[in-house]
Write a protein that holds these residues in place. Structure first.
Motif, PDB file in Angstrom:
ATOM      1  N   ARG A 108       0.826  -1.220   0.000  1.00 27.88           N
ATOM      2  CA  ARG A 108       0.000   0.000   0.000  1.00 27.88           C
ATOM      3  C   ARG A 108       0.854   1.262   0.000  1.00 27.88           C
ATOM      4  NH1 ARG A 108      -5.403  -0.865   2.006  1.00 27.88           N
ATOM      5  NH2 ARG A 108      -5.377   1.245   2.764  1.00 27.88           N
ATOM      6  N   GLY A 133      -3.735  -6.216  -7.211  1.00 22.92           N
ATOM      7  CA  GLY A 133      -5.172  -6.284  -6.952  1.00 22.92           C
ATOM      8  C   GLY A 133      -5.961  -7.009  -8.029  1.00 22.92           C
ATOM      9  N   TYR A 135      -9.665  -7.407 -10.223  1.00 22.00           N
ATOM     10  CA  TYR A 135     -10.727  -6.529 -10.731  1.00 22.00           C
ATOM     11  C   TYR A 135     -11.458  -7.151 -11.901  1.00 22.00           C
ATOM     12  CZ  TYR A 135      -7.495  -5.565 -14.577  1.00 22.00           C
ATOM     13  OH  TYR A 135      -6.654  -5.690 -15.660  1.00 22.00           O
ATOM     14  N   ARG A 149      -9.457  -4.697  -5.857  1.00 21.61           N
ATOM     15  CA  ARG A 149      -9.512  -5.254  -4.506  1.00 21.61           C
ATOM     16  C   ARG A 149      -8.352  -6.196  -4.224  1.00 21.61           C
ATOM     17  NH1 ARG A 149     -15.054  -5.171  -5.842  1.00 21.61           N
ATOM     18  NH2 ARG A 149     -16.379  -4.261  -4.217  1.00 21.61           N
ATOM     19  N   ASN A 151      -7.776  -9.213  -1.379  1.00 19.61           N
ATOM     20  CA  ASN A 151      -8.412  -9.960  -0.295  1.00 19.61           C
ATOM     21  C   ASN A 151      -9.753  -9.328   0.071  1.00 19.61           C
ATOM     22  OD1 ASN A 151      -6.444 -11.868  -0.082  1.00 19.61           O
ATOM     23  ND2 ASN A 151      -5.398 -10.913   1.655  1.00 19.61           N
ATOM     24  N   GLY A 152     -10.477  -8.895  -0.942  1.00 14.45           N
ATOM     25  CA  GLY A 152     -11.790  -8.322  -0.709  1.00 14.45           C
ATOM     26  C   GLY A 152     -11.802  -6.849  -0.334  1.00 14.45           C
ATOM     27  N   GLU A 153     -10.666  -6.328   0.065  1.00 18.69           N
ATOM     28  CA  GLU A 153     -10.603  -4.926   0.480  1.00 18.69           C
ATOM     29  C   GLU A 153     -10.356  -4.016  -0.711  1.00 18.69           C
ATOM     30  OE1 GLU A 153      -7.926  -2.030   3.407  1.00 18.69           O
ATOM     31  OE2 GLU A 153      -7.398  -4.132   3.135  1.00 18.69           O
ATOM     32  N   ARG A 154     -11.076  -2.900  -0.750  1.00 16.29           N
ATOM     33  CA  ARG A 154     -10.895  -1.951  -1.850  1.00 16.29           C
ATOM     34  C   ARG A 154      -9.554  -1.250  -1.746  1.00 16.29           C
ATOM     35  NH1 ARG A 154     -16.934   0.883  -1.875  1.00 16.29           N
ATOM     36  NH2 ARG A 154     -18.036  -0.937  -2.715  1.00 16.29           N
ATOM     37  N   ILE A 155      -8.808  -1.243  -2.850  1.00 20.20           N
ATOM     38  CA  ILE A 155      -7.512  -0.558  -2.848  1.00 20.20           C
ATOM     39  C   ILE A 155      -7.411   0.459  -3.985  1.00 20.20           C
ATOM     40  CG2 ILE A 155      -6.272  -2.450  -1.720  1.00 20.20           C
ATOM     41  CD1 ILE A 155      -5.227  -3.280  -4.464  1.00 20.20           C
ATOM     42  N   SER A 171      -5.862   5.041  -7.766  1.00 20.54           N
ATOM     43  CA  SER A 171      -5.958   4.714  -6.347  1.00 20.54           C
ATOM     44  C   SER A 171      -5.547   5.902  -5.483  1.00 20.54           C
ATOM     45  CB  SER A 171      -5.097   3.490  -6.007  1.00 20.54           C
ATOM     46  OG  SER A 171      -3.750   3.686  -6.357  1.00 20.54           O
ATOM     47  N   ASP A 177     -10.127  10.133  -0.848  1.00 26.37           N
ATOM     48  CA  ASP A 177     -10.807   8.849  -0.766  1.00 26.37           C
ATOM     49  C   ASP A 177     -11.148   8.368  -2.186  1.00 26.37           C
ATOM     50  OD1 ASP A 177     -13.010  10.253  -1.630  1.00 26.37           O
ATOM     51  OD2 ASP A 177     -14.091  10.154   0.280  1.00 26.37           O
TER      52      ASP A 177
END
Length: 214
Positions: A108, A133, A135, A149, A151-155, A171, A177
């Motif tokens: 990240r 990620g 998509y 994403r 692991n399911g988390e939005r990046i 991103s 945000d």
DNA sequence: GCGACAG
DNA sequence: ATCTTGTCGC
């Protein structure tokens, strides 16, 4: 190994990253990019008015390349010359578009995030291709997008900036945000795939790089 | 070992 | 990133 030190530096600075909604209305938006020629890197920064997108100021700098390009560590190669160019600016942009990833990165901590943390300014990463990620491909219409994403988390998001044209991998870098990412990238993109601030920064960086003969 | 891999 | 002519599509 040297890469381990870079990785630890990314993890250390990581704690400073803040993904939050932009507070103020933006009047000055900047684009930054880096070009290369032999062993020299050329960094360019262009400040434009928003939403008019008129060029107000631009600066550039050159420096010897220190590191080769290593996926996952691009920022250590490009941040120094970008900072050099940035320091020559008179105006202070309120938001910076960066040619590379923000938090859509293994740790990240892509180029946009690294730059945002060092300057403590809002930044958005706008990459032309994928790094990290999962998509789904977004619909063909300009403005369509799918979340990136891990692991399911939005990046981040895969955003179509022009009808039927290859999408951008956008991103949050720092202090913005996901909604800001979509809004500002779309509102600074006119008739090309690449947002105007980045197009102009790219023009300047490559122009300086090509005009340089040892 | 294999595939992926910002600029 | 950069090297480069033609070519496909609206």
């Amino acid at each position: 190994m040297r890469i381990d030190r870079l990785k630890r530096e990314q993890l250390r600075l990581n704690s400073r990253v803040r993904i939050e909604k932009l507070k103020n209305r933006i009047k000055y938006i900047a684009g930054v990019d880096v070009g290369r020629n032999q062993t020299m890197l050329f960094g360019a920064v262009v400040v434009l008015s928003f939403p008019e997108l008129q060029i107000l100021e631009s600066t550039w700098a050159k420096v010897q390349e220190r590191l080769p390009y290593i996926p996952g560590y691009l920022s250590f190669r490009e941040v120094p010359v970008i900072l050099r160019a940035y320091k020559k600016l008179k105006r202070r942009p309120e938001l910076i578009l960066v040619d590379g990833q923000g938090i859509a990165h293994p740790r990240r901590f892509g180029l946009a995030t690294h730059l945002g943390v060092l300057l403590d300014l809002p930044t958005i990463g706008c990459a032309k291709s994928h790094l990290w990620g999962d998509y789904q491909m977004p619909a063909l219409r300009r403005g369509s997008f799918e979340f990136l994403r891990f692991n399911g988390e939005r990046i981040g998001l895969v955003l179509r900036t022009r009808d039927g044209v290859k999408p951008l991998f956008v991103s949050p870098g720092h202090r913005v945000d996901f909604e800001d990412c979509r809004d500002y990238v779309l509102n600074s993109t006119t008739r090309y795939r690449i947002p105007e601030p980045l197009r102009q920064a790219h023009r300047l960086a490559t122009e300086r790089a090509r005009g340089w003969d040892v």
